[in-house]
Design a protein around this motif. Structure first.
Motif: not given
Length: 335
Positions: A311-319
């Motif tokens: 999520v840090y790398i891609d804020p749109d990713a799902q945790l």
């Protein structure tokens, strides 16, 4: 040489290997750096033959077999392993960079990554040397034993009084021609039951003595030890295991401005985040209220670290990545 990945894992022990698998399963590219020359961290270095009883789903597994399984799991994905090198310099790249971190190793290799996860056991491990035998390192003298088969039929000298020394005596007794244990004290630091087992075995035990010299030609042939207040004696040996322990040191990580506890552990929050954005930690090296240092705990911590790093790398990713049972796997069936 520059390697460009999503996640850099520092430490190739059980937590680091599982982290490499987990990141790969999330579709993230991974590089792993370890100061040791072999995968498995402390398990490979200190107790590869010892049985481990607290791994979920495995009533008992040797350190070697545990590492083998973790390596097989991790290498399903194309991770890059950089072994025998220290992670040294950390630089934060300019805002807007696809890769926000750059780490340089002791040989000058560069890894650029979106996030860093530190999973070293307790930092860098340097074997405590046997001063009397440094000239025979790699010529019969070893600080850890990658393959016990190399000791079959040999006269073996084990030096030390901790768990590793005792474990190697028990492991090698059945395959070596002879095993002699030399320890500088009367008392051993190892588990009492294991010490009792060694005392009941064919291992020759010499206490209150120090090895003062190794001799031989191309390889070691004999060792001389000195009893405290007594005379020197010589024992034949073609293999020497200096199980004197390892010196734990955070090394260059001390310069990364990480918050430390007791000057040796990295403080993290419940997401395994350190005080430095994009740098996470998991496993024995971490510290927080209620911390329990077990391999089993490290597995959960590194999965948490990977998911939060994603999520840090891609804020749109799902945790939450979903359950592995929801992911299609190819199954090979044989008749």
């Amino acid at each position: 040489m520059t390697t460009d990945v999503d996640i850099l894992i520092i430490g190739a022990g059980p937590a680091g290997l599982f982290g490499a698998y987990y990141a790969g399963a999330r579709g993230l590219s991974v590089a792993v750096i370890d100061s040791l020359s072999q995968l498995g961290g402390q398990v490979t270095a200190m107790y590869p033959e010892k049985q481990i009883y607290d791994i979920a789903g495995l009533p008992a597994v040797s350190g070697r077999d545990l590492v083998r399984g973790l390596v097989d799991q991790a290498t399903q994905y194309e991770s890059t392993f950089i072994l025998g090198e220290e992670a040294q310099l950390h630089e934060r790249l300019p805002e807007g960079s696809l890769r926000r971190h750059q780490v340089t190793t002791s040989s000058g290799k560069v890894v650029r990554c979106g996030a860093v996860i530190v999973t070293g056991g307790i930092g860098t491990f340097t074997p405590r040397p046997l001063p009397a035998g440094e000239d025979f390192l790699g010529r019969g003298l070893d600080y850890f034993v990658p393959d016990s088969a190399e000791y079959a039929g040999k006269d073996v000298l084990v030096v030390g009084g901790g768990d590793s020394a005792i474990d190697w005596c028990l492991t090698l007794e059945s395959i070596a021609a002879s095993v002699t244990l030399v320890h500088r004290r009367e008392q051993f630091r190892a588990h009492a039951a294991s010490v009792t087992e060694v005392r009941s075995s064919s291992v020759r035990i010499v206490t209150n003595a120090e090895v003062v010299r190794l001799d031989g030609g191309a390889v070691v042939e004999k060792a001389t030890y000195q009893l405290k207040g007594g005379e020197a004696s010589t024992v034949p040996c073609q293999k020497v295991v200096a199980a004197l322990g390892f010196t734990a040191n955070l090394g260059p990580l001390r310069e990364w401005e990480l918050e430390l506890a007791n000057n040796r552990h990295i403080v993290v929050d419940s997401a395994m985040r350190t005080n430095q954005p994009g740098i996470f930690a998991a496993g024995d090296i971490t510290d927080y209220d209620g911390k329990v240092r077990l391999i089993a705990v490290g597995f959960g911590e590194v999965a948490t670290a990977v998911n939060n790093a994603a999520v840090y790398i891609d804020p749109d990713a799902q945790l939450f990545p979903g359950h592995s049972t929801d992911t299609p796997h190819q199954v090979s069936l044989s008749a």
